[in-house]
Design a protein around this motif. Structure first.
Motif, PDB file in Angstrom:
ATOM      1  N   VAL A  29       0.842  -1.201   0.000  1.00 51.92           N
ATOM      2  CA  VAL A  29       0.000   0.000   0.000  1.00 51.92           C
ATOM      3  C   VAL A  29       0.875   1.248   0.000  1.00 51.92           C
ATOM      4  O   VAL A  29       1.858   1.321   0.757  1.00 51.92           O
ATOM      5  N   LEU A  30       0.521   2.201  -0.833  1.00 48.01           N
ATOM      6  CA  LEU A  30       1.125   3.537  -0.783  1.00 48.01           C
ATOM      7  C   LEU A  30       0.087   4.493  -0.209  1.00 48.01           C
ATOM      8  O   LEU A  30      -0.997   4.643  -0.772  1.00 48.01           O
ATOM      9  N   ILE A  31       0.411   5.125   0.922  1.00 47.97           N
ATOM     10  CA  ILE A  31      -0.504   6.068   1.565  1.00 47.97           C
ATOM     11  C   ILE A  31       0.011   7.478   1.306  1.00 47.97           C
ATOM     12  O   ILE A  31       1.166   7.804   1.625  1.00 47.97           O
ATOM     13  N   VAL A  32      -0.845   8.320   0.726  1.00 41.49           N
ATOM     14  CA  VAL A  32      -0.462   9.665   0.300  1.00 41.49           C
ATOM     15  C   VAL A  32      -1.262  10.701   1.097  1.00 41.49           C
ATOM     16  O   VAL A  32      -2.494  10.668   1.083  1.00 41.49           O
ATOM     17  N   GLY A  33      -0.559  11.592   1.761  1.00 42.40           N
ATOM     18  CA  GLY A  33      -1.221  12.683   2.481  1.00 42.40           C
ATOM     19  C   GLY A  33      -1.203  13.945   1.645  1.00 42.40           C
ATOM     20  O   GLY A  33      -0.174  14.643   1.560  1.00 42.40           O
ATOM     21  N   LEU A  34      -2.323  14.232   0.988  1.00 39.84           N
ATOM     22  CA  LEU A  34      -2.414  15.401   0.110  1.00 39.84           C
ATOM     23  C   LEU A  34      -2.640  16.671   0.924  1.00 39.84           C
ATOM     24  O   LEU A  34      -3.247  16.630   1.997  1.00 39.84           O
ATOM     25  N   GLY A  35      -2.170  17.797   0.396  1.00 36.80           N
ATOM     26  CA  GLY A  35      -2.450  19.065   1.049  1.00 36.80           C
ATOM     27  C   GLY A  35      -1.204  19.781   1.539  1.00 36.80           C
ATOM     28  O   GLY A  35      -0.071  19.339   1.345  1.00 36.80           O
ATOM     29  N   ASN A  36      -1.456  20.907   2.201  1.00 41.28           N
ATOM     30  CA  ASN A  36      -0.400  21.809   2.664  1.00 41.28           C
ATOM     31  C   ASN A  36      -0.351  21.786   4.187  1.00 41.28           C
ATOM     32  O   ASN A  36      -1.266  22.260   4.856  1.00 41.28           O
ATOM     33  N   LYS A  37       0.711  21.252   4.747  1.00 41.86           N
ATOM     34  CA  LYS A  37       0.831  21.134   6.197  1.00 41.86           C
ATOM     35  C   LYS A  37       0.834  22.494   6.886  1.00 41.86           C
ATOM     36  O   LYS A  37       0.469  22.615   8.061  1.00 41.86           O
ATOM     37  N   LEU A  38       1.213  23.542   6.169  1.00 40.62           N
ATOM     38  CA  LEU A  38       1.315  24.873   6.765  1.00 40.62           C
ATOM     39  C   LEU A  38      -0.024  25.619   6.784  1.00 40.62           C
ATOM     40  O   LEU A  38      -0.126  26.667   7.394  1.00 40.62           O
ATOM     41  N   ALA A  39      -1.027  25.081   6.108  1.00 37.84           N
ATOM     42  CA  ALA A  39      -2.369  25.679   6.101  1.00 37.84           C
ATOM     43  C   ALA A  39      -3.299  24.700   6.798  1.00 37.84           C
ATOM     44  O   ALA A  39      -3.682  23.685   6.212  1.00 37.84           O
ATOM     45  N   THR A  40      -3.675  24.993   8.038  1.00 37.10           N
ATOM     46  CA  THR A  40      -4.349  23.996   8.879  1.00 37.10           C
ATOM     47  C   THR A  40      -5.557  23.326   8.232  1.00 37.10           C
ATOM     48  O   THR A  40      -5.679  22.096   8.289  1.00 37.10           O
ATOM     49  N   PRO A  41      -6.490  24.051   7.605  1.00 36.82           N
ATOM     50  CA  PRO A  41      -7.639  23.353   6.999  1.00 36.82           C
ATOM     51  C   PRO A  41      -7.237  22.384   5.891  1.00 36.82           C
ATOM     52  O   PRO A  41      -8.005  21.491   5.547  1.00 36.82           O
ATOM     53  N   ASP A  42      -6.032  22.549   5.354  1.00 35.83           N
ATOM     54  CA  ASP A  42      -5.556  21.698   4.263  1.00 35.83           C
ATOM     55  C   ASP A  42      -4.506  20.702   4.744  1.00 35.83           C
ATOM     56  O   ASP A  42      -3.859  20.032   3.936  1.00 35.83           O
ATOM     57  N   ALA A  43      -4.328  20.594   6.068  1.00 36.50           N
ATOM     58  CA  ALA A  43      -3.230  19.808   6.623  1.00 36.50           C
ATOM     59  C   ALA A  43      -3.632  18.394   7.021  1.00 36.50           C
ATOM     60  O   ALA A  43      -2.809  17.646   7.555  1.00 36.50           O
ATOM     61  N   LEU A  44      -4.882  18.011   6.788  1.00 29.11           N
ATOM     62  CA  LEU A  44      -5.345  16.699   7.229  1.00 29.11           C
ATOM     63  C   LEU A  44      -4.487  15.569   6.662  1.00 29.11           C
ATOM     64  O   LEU A  44      -4.079  14.660   7.390  1.00 29.11           O
ATOM     65  N   GLY A  45      -4.217  15.601   5.361  1.00 26.96           N
ATOM     66  CA  GLY A  45      -3.451  14.540   4.724  1.00 26.96           C
ATOM     67  C   GLY A  45      -2.046  14.401   5.287  1.00 26.96           C
ATOM     68  O   GLY A  45      -1.648  13.323   5.749  1.00 26.96           O
ATOM     69  N   PRO A  46      -1.243  15.491   5.280  1.00 24.51           N
ATOM     70  CA  PRO A  46       0.116  15.392   5.814  1.00 24.51           C
ATOM     71  C   PRO A  46       0.168  14.975   7.283  1.00 24.51           C
ATOM     72  O   PRO A  46       1.030  14.190   7.677  1.00 24.51           O
ATOM     73  N   LYS A  47      -0.759  15.474   8.096  1.00 24.59           N
ATOM     74  CA  LYS A  47      -0.760  15.120   9.515  1.00 24.59           C
ATOM     75  C   LYS A  47      -1.146  13.652   9.724  1.00 24.59           C
ATOM     76  O   LYS A  47      -0.652  12.998  10.640  1.00 24.59           O
ATOM     77  N   THR A  48      -2.041  13.140   8.898  1.00 23.38           N
ATOM     78  CA  THR A  48      -2.408  11.726   9.002  1.00 23.38           C
ATOM     79  C   THR A  48      -1.214  10.835   8.694  1.00 23.38           C
ATOM     80  O   THR A  48      -0.942   9.861   9.410  1.00 23.38           O
ATOM     81  N   VAL A  49      -0.474  11.169   7.644  1.00 21.88           N
ATOM     82  CA  VAL A  49       0.676  10.366   7.235  1.00 21.88           C
ATOM     83  C   VAL A  49       1.732  10.310   8.339  1.00 21.88           C
ATOM     84  O   VAL A  49       2.422   9.297   8.512  1.00 21.88           O
ATOM     85  N   GLU A  50       1.852  11.391   9.115  1.00 20.88           N
ATOM     86  CA  GLU A  50       2.835  11.410  10.201  1.00 20.88           C
ATOM     87  C   GLU A  50       2.576  10.310  11.227  1.00 20.88           C
ATOM     88  O   GLU A  50       3.504   9.886  11.931  1.00 20.88           O
ATOM     89  N   GLU A  51       1.327   9.857  11.331  1.00 24.75           N
ATOM     90  CA  GLU A  51       0.981   8.866  12.350  1.00 24.75           C
ATOM     91  C   GLU A  51       0.799   7.451  11.782  1.00 24.75           C
ATOM     92  O   GLU A  51       0.392   6.545  12.500  1.00 24.75           O
ATOM     93  N   ILE A  52       1.094   7.289  10.499  1.00 20.83           N
ATOM     94  CA  ILE A  52       1.051   5.955   9.911  1.00 20.83           C
ATOM     95  C   ILE A  52       2.282   5.163  10.349  1.00 20.83           C
ATOM     96  O   ILE A  52       3.384   5.715  10.450  1.00 20.83           O
ATOM     97  N   LEU A  53       2.094   3.900  10.621  1.00 20.30           N
ATOM     98  CA  LEU A  53       3.208   3.034  11.011  1.00 20.30           C
ATOM     99  C   LEU A  53       3.778   2.387   9.755  1.00 20.30           C
ATOM    100  O   LEU A  53       3.255   1.380   9.271  1.00 20.30           O
ATOM    101  N   PRO A  54       4.841   2.978   9.187  1.00 15.77           N
ATOM    102  CA  PRO A  54       5.405   2.401   7.958  1.00 15.77           C
ATOM    103  C   PRO A  54       6.101   1.088   8.273  1.00 15.77           C
ATOM    104  O   PRO A  54       6.528   0.833   9.394  1.00 15.77           O
ATOM    105  N   GLY A  55       6.202   0.261   7.299  1.00 12.22           N
ATOM    106  CA  GLY A  55       6.863  -1.033   7.487  1.00 12.22           C
ATOM    107  C   GLY A  55       6.976  -1.718   6.156  1.00 12.22           C
ATOM    108  O   GLY A  55       6.828  -1.098   5.094  1.00 12.22           O
ATOM    109  N   LYS A  56       7.221  -2.992   6.204  1.00 14.25           N
ATOM    110  CA  LYS A  56       7.336  -3.752   4.967  1.00 14.25           C
ATOM    111  C   LYS A  56       6.047  -3.663   4.168  1.00 14.25           C
ATOM    112  O   LYS A  56       4.961  -3.971   4.670  1.00 14.25           O
TER     113      LYS A  56
END
Length: 304
Positions: A105-132
């Protein structure tokens, strides 16, 4: 048809709201609806299946499945509620991918982390547990990178060859009560920025060569929608007064005609405005954590 076209101009990314352009008892050819309610988390779930091109044309959406989870708890869930919502999200992801062989699976967090209403994607990706076989990327936006989001993702897909792509993004809605209280999941992909008129190249199976699941939450609503909702409430209150002149003035107007009138009365600045809740920072933190938990659960069960 003219009235329907006017309603299509109202900004929304939600298939459920496109369905609501039609009367409830009107059957739309090629569109199937299922509803359920979970009293434990006060969540209403609506599945809109667009099964053929006739349905796609009527709805203005591609053929596919659109799952809408609605609950006010989404804004600030307690830990127990967060786990329940995350499990529900994971279950829907498994259902929508049950015909696919998902081993990466490739998980993509779309949006602009610096603009809070548009930061949902990047902030979600920060909490994904990457692995094999679990890959994550927050590609940013054109203004930050100088590159189109599509080109970045296309290159990564070519390199890692995931079985599916899951994209998380902030959406727009036409109903104020759905802002930050709704999650939409669809297997049709996503066109970043479409809801606010800043449309980029779409991420979907045709463009990427991989199935794209989109997860989105409405974070903004247009100024025209807020004005329309306020005026609708005012007219509703005044209509309770016998023979009130203002209420009588609008009694023969359809919902679409009233919206069009109110939109025409707005200044250009107000019409182009999009509004988000004042506590959006905290809400985005809650929503990104909840969605990440659901994605982690899905990946754990699907891949291991």
């Amino acid at each position: 048809m003219e009235q329907e076209n006017k309603m299509k101009n109202i900004h929304t990314d939600l298939a459920l709201e496109e369905r609501e352009r039609f009367e409830r008892n009107v059957e739309i050819q090629g569109v199937e609806i299922q509803n359920s309610f979970d009293k434990n988390i006060n969540m209403n779930t609506t599945i809109v299946d667009i099964v053929n091109e006739a349905g796609a044309k009527a709805m203005g959406k591609p053929v596919g499945s659109y799952i809408t989870m609605e609950s006010r708890i989404l804004k600030a869930p307690k830990e127990r509620e967060r786990k329940s919502i995350a499990k529900e999200l994971s279950n829907h992801l498994r259902e929508i991918t049950k015909k696919d062989s998902v081993k990466s699976v490739l998980i993509v967090g779309l949006g602009n982390k610096l603009a809070t209403p548009d930061a949902l994607g990047p902030k979600t990706v920060e909490e994904i547990l990457p692995g094999k076989n679990v890959y994550c990327i927050a590609p940013g936006v054109l203004a930050q990178t100088g590159m189109e989001t599509f080109d970045i993702i296309k290159g990564i897909v070519k390199e890692v060859e995931p079985d599916i792509v899951i994209a998380i993004d902030s959406l727009a809605a036409r109903n104020v009560r759905r802002i930050t209280t709704t999650i939409q999941i669809t297997d049709t992909g996503i066109t970043p920025g479409a809801g606010i008129g800043n449309q980029r190249k779409g991420l979907n199976q045709k463009s990427l060569g991989k199935k794209v699941i989109a997860i989105g939450v409405p974070m903004v609503v247009s100024g025209a929608t807020i004005v329309n909702d306020t005026m609708e409430n005012l007219i509703g209150i005044l209509s309770k007064t016998n023979n009130h002149s203002v209420a009588n003035l609008f009694k023969d107007y359809t919902r679409e005609e009233k919206y069009q009138l109110f939109e025409e009365l707005l200044s250009e600045e107000t019409e182009q405005m999009f509004v988000t809740p004042k506590d959006v920072d905290e809400i985005v933190e809650n929503l990104s954590t909840t969605i990440a938990h659901g994605l982690n659960e899905f990946c754990r069960q699907a891949l291991f």
